[in-house]
Design an enzyme around this catalytic site. Sequence first.
Site, PDB file in Angstrom:
ATOM      1  N   LEU A  15       0.912  -1.163  -0.019  1.00  0.00           N
ATOM      2  CA  LEU A  15      -0.058  -0.024  -0.080  1.00  0.00           C
ATOM      3  C   LEU A  15       0.860   1.555   0.164  1.00  0.00           C
ATOM      4  CD1 LEU A  15      -2.919  -0.824   2.414  1.00  0.00           C
ATOM      5  CD2 LEU A  15      -3.014  -0.747  -0.057  1.00  0.00           C
ATOM      6  N   THR A 187     -15.546   1.556   3.474  1.00  0.00           N
ATOM      7  CA  THR A 187     -14.603   1.911   4.532  1.00  0.00           C
ATOM      8  C   THR A 187     -14.410   0.599   5.243  1.00  0.00           C
ATOM      9  OG1 THR A 187     -16.264   2.494   5.734  1.00  0.00           O
ATOM     10  CG2 THR A 187     -15.463   4.334   4.530  1.00  0.00           C
ATOM     11  N   GLY A 352      23.619  -8.988 -11.035  1.00  0.00           N
ATOM     12  CA  GLY A 352      23.093 -10.196 -11.007  1.00  0.00           C
ATOM     13  C   GLY A 352      23.937 -11.380 -10.532  1.00  0.00           C
ATOM     14  N   CYS A 379      28.147  -3.620 -12.288  1.00  0.00           N
ATOM     15  CA  CYS A 379      28.537  -4.837 -11.424  1.00  0.00           C
ATOM     16  C   CYS A 379      28.966  -6.136 -12.647  1.00  0.00           C
ATOM     17  CB  CYS A 379      27.786  -5.184 -10.424  1.00  0.00           C
ATOM     18  SG  CYS A 379      28.388  -6.312  -9.247  1.00  0.00           S
ATOM     19  N   HIS A 505      27.923  -0.393  -7.685  1.00  0.00           N
ATOM     20  CA  HIS A 505      26.536   0.004  -7.975  1.00  0.00           C
ATOM     21  C   HIS A 505      26.131   1.513  -7.617  1.00  0.00           C
ATOM     22  CE1 HIS A 505      25.058  -4.260  -8.181  1.00  0.00           C
ATOM     23  NE2 HIS A 505      26.081  -4.515  -7.492  1.00  0.00           N
ATOM     24  N   GLU A 507      23.971   3.224  -8.414  1.00  0.00           N
ATOM     25  CA  GLU A 507      22.103   3.290  -8.392  1.00  0.00           C
ATOM     26  C   GLU A 507      21.963   3.660  -6.734  1.00  0.00           C
ATOM     27  OE1 GLU A 507      22.595  -1.233  -8.594  1.00  0.00           O
ATOM     28  OE2 GLU A 507      23.654   0.665  -9.246  1.00  0.00           O
TER      29      GLU A 507
END
Length: 537
Positions: A15, A187, A352, A379, A505, A507
């Site tokens: 959520l 609700t 990976g 990587c 990495h 990122e």
Amino acid sequence: MTKFIFVTGGVVSSLGKGITAASLGVLLKRRGLRVSVIKMDPYLNVDAGTMNPFQHGEVFVTEDGAETDLDLGHYERFLDLSLSSDNNITTGKIYSSVIAKERRGRYLGATVQVIPHITNEIQEHILKVADGNDVLIAEIGGTVGDIEGLPYLEAIRQVAGRVGRGNVLYCHVTLVPFIAAAGELKTKPTQHSVNELRRIGIQPDIIVCRSQFPLEGDIKDKIALFCNVRKEAVVEALDAPSIYRIPLTLHDQGVDMLVLRQLGIPATQEPDLMDWREFDHRCANPETEVEIAMVGKYVSHKDAYLSVVEALRHAAAAGGAKLVLRHVEAEDVERDGVGSLSGVQGILVPGGFGSRGIEGKIAAVGYARTRKIPFFGLCLGMQVAVVEFARNVCGIAAAHSSEIDPGTPNPVIHLLEEQRTISDLGGTMRLGGYTCELVQGSRSHEAYKKSVIRERHRHRYEFNNEYRERLARAGLVTAGVCQGRDLVEIVELEGHPWFVGVQFHPEFTSRPVRPHPLFRDFVAAAMKVTGKGALQD
């Protein structure tokens, strides 16, 4: 004294508890508060390092080398913090600590139980992370009612007794579904979820309602009445075009002020969100688009390369472009050839593990190299770039590793001696932050604009230095090495518009308002590829 915000979820998973927690953190930090965050995961794994990316998604790596839940990536990106292993706890970590203490006699012969020993251990960890901060935001994984999450809920219930109820805020994220047949928002799932939370002894102070449609006044009135919260504490969380819009929508609804009032924190300044709004505006109003192919092994799971995708988005927004990401399965490239890469402006090969899909990644590298398409290898992506070049340019029939081709002696990507001797036990990995020295005049040096950088690693195999000079003479040069260890960290291809492979990495350290330099320059180079498809046969 530190204030505490506990974020729980109900009805269904996914959520957006993590985004809600991160967004609250942004708003409070931008008000000048010292904020830290913690993710509590109820699974029995000690950490996320060995978990299947198809089930769990990305493993996020912290500066100190912890392999953690991907929500820590959201926390770092949103709050621009560098977190540690302390910011992610699991049931496995908690139980391991308690059992170790029991073996050392720390409990003086007492019967060790979930309550108080496990719940106390959770609380002590929470208080440790909270120390020195104005606000600690703690997210509990899973949903209310999950049996494995009960010790965490009991622990956060007890925290209010230890630090005072006025210093604790409970935020519950729940679902208000739209039933098409009835044409109504319902609700009741929220009511049941909150009732379960109250049965445990926790009364939520704020209810964040995920919904496809706006909550009308009567819907908010009903939730407020049956869940025993004020109407202004029923917060609407509609599906957003970007996760980075969420802090702004929460601020527009006054959620940060609601939090400050509940916790008794003076509102001494408005949150400085100018750069965040500018980033959101660029995302919503791109001037062009850029299409990048990501050739990976886990592309069927949307969260397996989460940090990579977000780093690309940061870089695209910085260039005023909309990211069009083409997910390409490496095994499809092996089977069907490189046709799925036709017309892209850039090719990225992420990390990976294992041999599956390696040949498809190598083929993608070759396509980028020969067609002069901007390429970025992360990587394993860097390693397959080295293998492709060694094979097809230098004529070296060398595999990625002895694991993939046991008959290949002295491969170009190999295990270090200290790793090889314990390979039967699974080997070791370089994890966390390492310092790298850049070569003057390289593309990487030009991107970072400095000679020494620090980046995070998560890998086992290394570039075999015996091949460094031979590959360099042919055009694949070393642009960065690990400080003090002479391990190749970055390779670049001479005479190519943009071809960079990194052993680390990057990122993990990209931020929405501060994209990573290499991602920024890679996307910028891709945007220069005019007339998509022009490089095809």
